[in-house]
Design an enzyme around this catalytic site. Structure first.
Site, PDB file in Angstrom:
ATOM      1  N   ASP A   8       0.856  -1.178   0.000  1.00  0.00           N
ATOM      2  CA  ASP A   8       0.000   0.000   0.000  1.00  0.00           C
ATOM      3  C   ASP A   8       0.897   1.235   0.000  1.00  0.00           C
ATOM      4  O   ASP A   8       2.132   1.122  -0.116  1.00  0.00           O
ATOM      5  CB  ASP A   8      -1.016  -0.027   1.169  1.00  0.00           C
ATOM      6  CG  ASP A   8      -0.382   0.259   2.523  1.00  0.00           C
ATOM      7  OD1 ASP A   8       0.868   0.375   2.605  1.00  0.00           O
ATOM      8  OD2 ASP A   8      -1.125   0.369   3.509  1.00  0.00           O
ATOM      9  N   HIS A   9       0.277   2.406   0.127  1.00  0.00           N
ATOM     10  CA  HIS A   9       1.043   3.660   0.083  1.00  0.00           C
ATOM     11  C   HIS A   9       2.096   3.747   1.186  1.00  0.00           C
ATOM     12  O   HIS A   9       3.085   4.441   1.049  1.00  0.00           O
ATOM     13  CB  HIS A   9       0.080   4.842   0.198  1.00  0.00           C
ATOM     14  CG  HIS A   9      -0.802   4.757   1.414  1.00  0.00           C
ATOM     15  ND1 HIS A   9      -1.887   3.903   1.462  1.00  0.00           N
ATOM     16  CD2 HIS A   9      -0.728   5.357   2.624  1.00  0.00           C
ATOM     17  CE1 HIS A   9      -2.456   4.011   2.642  1.00  0.00           C
ATOM     18  NE2 HIS A   9      -1.773   4.868   3.376  1.00  0.00           N
ATOM     19  N   CYS A  65       3.246  -3.205   3.923  1.00  0.00           N
ATOM     20  CA  CYS A  65       2.453  -2.016   4.241  1.00  0.00           C
ATOM     21  C   CYS A  65       3.202  -1.282   5.346  1.00  0.00           C
ATOM     22  O   CYS A  65       4.388  -1.543   5.560  1.00  0.00           O
ATOM     23  CB  CYS A  65       1.002  -2.378   4.604  1.00  0.00           C
ATOM     24  SG  CYS A  65       0.770  -3.319   6.111  1.00  0.00           S
ATOM     25  N   GLY A  66       2.538  -0.368   6.037  1.00  0.00           N
ATOM     26  CA  GLY A  66       3.246   0.390   7.059  1.00  0.00           C
ATOM     27  C   GLY A  66       3.864  -0.506   8.112  1.00  0.00           C
ATOM     28  O   GLY A  66       5.042  -0.385   8.453  1.00  0.00           O
ATOM     29  N   THR A  67       3.061  -1.413   8.612  1.00  0.00           N
ATOM     30  CA  THR A  67       3.518  -2.351   9.643  1.00  0.00           C
ATOM     31  C   THR A  67       3.714  -3.774   9.118  1.00  0.00           C
ATOM     32  O   THR A  67       4.332  -4.598   9.804  1.00  0.00           O
ATOM     33  CB  THR A  67       2.469  -2.442  10.762  1.00  0.00           C
ATOM     34  OG1 THR A  67       1.238  -2.866  10.162  1.00  0.00           O
ATOM     35  CG2 THR A  67       2.288  -1.105  11.459  1.00  0.00           C
ATOM     36  N   GLY A  68       3.132  -4.073   7.993  1.00  0.00           N
ATOM     37  CA  GLY A  68       3.107  -5.450   7.481  1.00  0.00           C
ATOM     38  C   GLY A  68       1.937  -6.244   8.048  1.00  0.00           C
ATOM     39  O   GLY A  68       1.670  -7.366   7.619  1.00  0.00           O
ATOM     40  N   ILE A  69       1.231  -5.644   9.005  1.00  0.00           N
ATOM     41  CA  ILE A  69       0.165  -6.394   9.687  1.00  0.00           C
ATOM     42  C   ILE A  69      -1.096  -6.485   8.810  1.00  0.00           C
ATOM     43  O   ILE A  69      -1.586  -7.586   8.528  1.00  0.00           O
ATOM     44  CB  ILE A  69      -0.180  -5.750  11.043  1.00  0.00           C
ATOM     45  CG1 ILE A  69       1.020  -5.835  11.999  1.00  0.00           C
ATOM     46  CG2 ILE A  69      -1.383  -6.453  11.675  1.00  0.00           C
ATOM     47  CD1 ILE A  69       0.835  -5.045  13.303  1.00  0.00           C
ATOM     48  N   GLY A  70      -1.606  -5.331   8.390  1.00  0.00           N
ATOM     49  CA  GLY A  70      -2.861  -5.342   7.628  1.00  0.00           C
ATOM     50  C   GLY A  70      -2.759  -6.172   6.363  1.00  0.00           C
ATOM     51  O   GLY A  70      -3.634  -6.993   6.064  1.00  0.00           O
ATOM     52  N   HIS A  98       9.528 -24.236   8.992  1.00  0.00           N
ATOM     53  CA  HIS A  98       8.457 -24.844   9.794  1.00  0.00           C
ATOM     54  C   HIS A  98       7.068 -24.691   9.183  1.00  0.00           C
ATOM     55  O   HIS A  98       6.254 -25.594   9.289  1.00  0.00           O
ATOM     56  CB  HIS A  98       8.430 -24.213  11.194  1.00  0.00           C
ATOM     57  CG  HIS A  98       9.614 -24.586  12.028  1.00  0.00           C
ATOM     58  ND1 HIS A  98       9.655 -24.392  13.391  1.00  0.00           N
ATOM     59  CD2 HIS A  98      10.805 -25.137  11.700  1.00  0.00           C
ATOM     60  CE1 HIS A  98      10.826 -24.801  13.863  1.00  0.00           C
ATOM     61  NE2 HIS A  98      11.545 -25.254  12.856  1.00  0.00           N
ATOM     62  N   ARG A 133       6.365 -33.545  11.407  1.00  0.00           N
ATOM     63  CA  ARG A 133       5.504 -32.803  12.334  1.00  0.00           C
ATOM     64  C   ARG A 133       5.056 -31.473  11.734  1.00  0.00           C
ATOM     65  O   ARG A 133       3.937 -31.022  11.981  1.00  0.00           O
ATOM     66  CB  ARG A 133       6.200 -32.608  13.683  1.00  0.00           C
ATOM     67  CG  ARG A 133       7.384 -31.674  13.673  1.00  0.00           C
ATOM     68  CD  ARG A 133       8.079 -31.682  15.030  1.00  0.00           C
ATOM     69  NE  ARG A 133       9.096 -30.646  15.165  1.00  0.00           N
ATOM     70  CZ  ARG A 133      10.307 -30.674  14.622  1.00  0.00           C
ATOM     71  NH1 ARG A 133      10.665 -31.715  13.871  1.00  0.00           N
ATOM     72  NH2 ARG A 133      11.168 -29.705  14.816  1.00  0.00           N
ATOM     73  N   HIS A 134       5.909 -30.897  10.907  1.00  0.00           N
ATOM     74  CA  HIS A 134       5.538 -29.629  10.287  1.00  0.00           C
ATOM     75  C   HIS A 134       4.491 -29.842   9.194  1.00  0.00           C
ATOM     76  O   HIS A 134       3.553 -29.057   9.053  1.00  0.00           O
ATOM     77  CB  HIS A 134       6.781 -28.934   9.714  1.00  0.00           C
ATOM     78  CG  HIS A 134       7.789 -28.583  10.770  1.00  0.00           C
ATOM     79  ND1 HIS A 134       7.459 -27.868  11.892  1.00  0.00           N
ATOM     80  CD2 HIS A 134       9.111 -28.876  10.880  1.00  0.00           C
ATOM     81  CE1 HIS A 134       8.535 -27.724  12.654  1.00  0.00           C
ATOM     82  NE2 HIS A 134       9.552 -28.330  12.070  1.00  0.00           N
TER      83      HIS A 134
HETATM   84  C1  RB5 Z   1      -2.024   2.658   6.226  1.00  0.00           C
HETATM   85  O1  RB5 Z   1      -2.294   3.870   6.803  1.00  0.00           O
HETATM   86  C2  RB5 Z   1      -1.642   1.636   7.288  1.00  0.00           C
HETATM   87  O2  RB5 Z   1      -2.732   1.370   8.079  1.00  0.00           O
HETATM   88  C3  RB5 Z   1      -1.112   0.391   6.641  1.00  0.00           C
HETATM   89  O3  RB5 Z   1       0.002   0.698   5.870  1.00  0.00           O
HETATM   90  C4  RB5 Z   1      -0.712  -0.731   7.559  1.00  0.00           C
HETATM   91  O4  RB5 Z   1       0.184  -0.310   8.529  1.00  0.00           O
HETATM   92  C5  RB5 Z   1      -1.835  -1.523   8.110  1.00  0.00           C
HETATM   93  O5  RB5 Z   1      -1.651  -2.515   8.781  1.00  0.00           O
END
Ligand code: RB5
Length: 147
Positions: A8-9, A65-70, A98, A133-134
């Site tokens: 994303d951006h 993304c910003g955190t990689g989480i979303g 694994h 196991r994996h």
């Molecule tokens: C975008 O603003 C931000 O939410 C996205 O890059 C990311 O960090 C979401 O997990």
């Protein structure tokens, strides 16, 4: 290797830098965007890259993304995807050994670019352990998908 990439951006710069690095190293990259720093929705880009991985059109996927989480949460909604958010090389190696992870996620706001480059190399170069196991645990993940 044939690799789908998306961001994303919040990670546009890293996606481009990592894409260019991998191209220079001889990999074939399908760039699913985004293509600028204007605000976009990460699920759209996660879906594009993850679909290429799940259909077998590419070998691996790398999303940012910003955190990689979303973007990792979104990618993991696609059937057959095991997308691992990694912040260091050890995580990248272990998720290949694994979990047989087929997608890698990273965050531009949380991990330095040089570490991301090392993570990408570790992810692409580490084979699945094929440990019994994996395999059993990965099969159990697949079973959850069909609930
Ligand atoms: C975008 O603003 C931000 O939410 C996205 O890059 C990311 O960090 C979401 O997990």
């Amino acid at each position: 290797m044939k690799i789908a990439m998306a961001c994303d951006h919040g990670a546009y710069q890293y996606k481009n830098e990592l894409r260019d690095m991998l191209k220079n190293e001889g990999h074939e990259i399908i760039d699913c965007g985004c293509d600028g720093s204007a605000s976009v929705d990460y699920p759209d880009y996660a879906k594009a890259a993850a679909t290429l991985v799940s259909t077998g059109a590419v070998d691996k996927g790398i999303v940012l993304c910003g955190t990689g989480i979303g973007i990792s949460i979104a990618a993991n909604k696609v059937k057959g995807i095991r997308c691992a958010l990694c912040t260091d090389v050890t995580m990248a190696k272990l998720t290949r050994e694994h979990n047989d992870a087929n997608m890698l996620a990273m965050g531009q706001r949380t991990t330095g670019i040089e570490t991301c480059k090392d993570i990408v190399h570790a992810f692409l170069e580490t084979p699945f352990s094929e440990g019994e196991r994996h395999i059993k645990r990965i099969e159990k993940i697949s079973e959850i998908e069909s609930l």
